[in-house]
Write an enzyme that holds these catalytic residues in place. Structure first.
Site, PDB file in Angstrom:
ATOM      1  N   SER A 126      91.708  96.031 151.802  1.00 33.69           N
ATOM      2  CA  SER A 126      93.102  95.125 151.947  1.00 33.69           C
ATOM      3  C   SER A 126      93.024  94.134 150.829  1.00 33.69           C
ATOM      4  CB  SER A 126      93.253  95.014 153.270  1.00 33.69           C
ATOM      5  OG  SER A 126      92.079  93.905 153.888  1.00 33.69           O
ATOM      6  N   GLU A 181     103.150  82.360 159.681  1.00 35.63           N
ATOM      7  CA  GLU A 181     101.899  81.797 159.799  1.00 35.63           C
ATOM      8  C   GLU A 181     100.643  82.502 159.141  1.00 35.63           C
ATOM      9  OE1 GLU A 181     101.461  85.885 160.589  1.00 35.63           O
ATOM     10  OE2 GLU A 181     103.137  84.644 161.326  1.00 35.63           O
ATOM     11  N   LYS A 205      99.231  92.026 152.025  1.00 35.19           N
ATOM     12  CA  LYS A 205     100.312  91.248 152.740  1.00 35.19           C
ATOM     13  C   LYS A 205     101.685  91.128 151.921  1.00 35.19           C
ATOM     14  CE  LYS A 205      97.770  89.869 156.410  1.00 35.19           C
ATOM     15  NZ  LYS A 205      98.239  89.944 157.639  1.00 35.19           N
TER      16      LYS A 205
END
Length: 419
Positions: A388, A121, A99
């Site tokens: 990830s 969010e 991210k």
């Protein structure tokens, strides 16, 4: 608009203006349209600016820790007896997940647009942590919306966000998960459109967010191409990535969209059942619709309302999917499959015991599918698993499930120690 061919997907997606076949678009209230258009124009201008690209790459390399390694999993591969497995270990980045990559890109864009207030969010919390991190780095005000359910089950990440100065707002409406956090963030943007930049956490939402986040994340696949060729002299035969919204999957896949010999396999949250509310597999069980500013596949009830979702992983517990992935699935370029909660937990433990790598629950969906697929392929083939993120954020989900007796003892000790 150009028409894609079998080897022109990347050009088509970048030039499509946010409409990917029947998917994508800007389906927002009129009060938000100028905001979305300004972000789109700013993004297009930034992509043409060598100084922006140079600043982005410098931040990747000197702040977030790129490139991440492409790690062979030899003991696991030998045990399966099929294709060689490699892990693209994004969990070694700053904040522990992929991210941070699109958060850096979007914050640099927000500064170009003169925005000093950032909202976001989050579900699993990794996007929220990454947003809080980059806002602290660049001196920006930060508010993160998080569903009450996720706020409770991902409490360590709430702590980290608050420690870095972010305001974390739990959202109690609906199921208290990622979908509800997205709605709350859009409501905030409607109320404060001029001073606010919405740092959306995946390749979903109105244009330009799907293509913008995919564009910032494409560095993952670029690294995989270079690393695979340097380490093995060939491209991978297949790539597997978990699919929630789609930023992780598109980051891994983007560089290989125009390589028809490379399989692209998206792995969704199969949850506990195939019935509505028992999973979060949009590409597998969803239907076309429009929600939260874009057209794509969504999990819906018979009456067309949004269906409840479930996943053991908070980051995949979302009702929709990137319009780009929806388009690629319809075109036959993307294969979609699922992994159940039980398969994911088993895969997580197996990787830890076999290779000493602790993987996030989201990423463990891709691993679980790889464990099924690899034994069916010859040993001279190579599969890359998109790792990830790493496992720390999931401690309070996995600990009671994998070691229930030890977890009960831990809670008892904590209660005794703190009265």
């Amino acid at each position: 608009m150009m028409t894609p061919t079998a080897t022109r997907y990347r050009d088509y997606l970048l030039e499509a203006g946010g409409d990917f076949g029947p998917y994508g678009g800007i389906h927002v209230p009129e009060v938000l349209r100028p905001n979305m258009e300004a972000v789109a124009e700013g993004f297009e201008a930034a992509c043409r600016d060598p100084a922006f690209e140079a600043e982005l790459l410098t931040a990747y390399q000197t702040y977030t820790g790129r490139p991440t390694p492409l790690t062979e999993l030899p003991r696991l591969s030998d045990a399966l007896g099929g294709a060689r497995l490699l892990l693209k270990n994004e969990g070694l980045l700053l904040t522990g997940a992929h991210k941070i990559t699109h958060c850096i890109g979007q914050v640099l864009l927000a500064r170009r647009l003169g925005k000093r207030r950032i909202i976001a969010e989050t579900g699993a919390g990794q996007h929220g942590v990454a947003t809080a991190t980059v806002c602290a780095r660049y001196g920006l005000d930060c508010t993160v919306y998080m569903g009450q359910t996720d706020y409770n089950r991902q409490r360590p990440n709430v702590y980290w966000m608050e420690l870095m100065g972010a305001r974390v707002v739990p959202v109690a409406s609906g199921a208290g998960t990622l979908n509800d956090a997205v709605i709350a963030a859009f409501q905030d943007l409607i109320q404060h459109p001029d001073e606010t930049y919405y740092l959306l956490g995946s390749a979903v939402g109105p244009h330009p967010y799907p293509v913008m986040n995919a564009y910032f994340q494409r560095v993952v696949g670029q690294e995989v191409r270079a690393q695979a060729q340097a380490q093995y002299g060939v491209l991978p035969d297949g790539l597997l990535a978990c699919v929630g919204g789609g930023s992780n999957a598109l980051g891994l896949f983007w560089e290989f969209l125009d390589e028809p010999g490379v399989r692209l396999i998206g792995v969704e949250a199969g949850g506990v059942s195939e019935t509505p509310g028992g999973h979060a597999a949009k590409l597998t069980y969803g239907a076309p619709g429009v929600f939260e500013g874009y057209a794509s596949y969504f999990l819906q009830t018979g009456g067309g309302n949004i269906s409840p979702t479930h996943s053991v992983s908070a980051g995949l517990d979302y009702c929709g999917v990137s319009p780009i992935l929806a388009y690629l699935k319809d075109q036959g370029r993307l294969e979609a499959t699922v992994a159940s909660d039980a398969e994911v937990l088993e895969a997580l433990g197996r990787l830890a015991r076999t290779e000493g790598i602790l993987l996030a629950l989201e990423s463990a969906h891709a691993l679980a599918a790889a464990l099924r697929i690899a034994p069916t392929l010859p040993k001279d083939q190579t599969l890359v698993i998109g790792g990830s993120g790493r496992a720390e954020k999931d401690l309070f989900i996995t600990f009671p499930r994998l070691q229930p007796e030890a977890f009960r003892h831990y809670l008892t000790h904590q209660l005794d120690a703190h009265g």
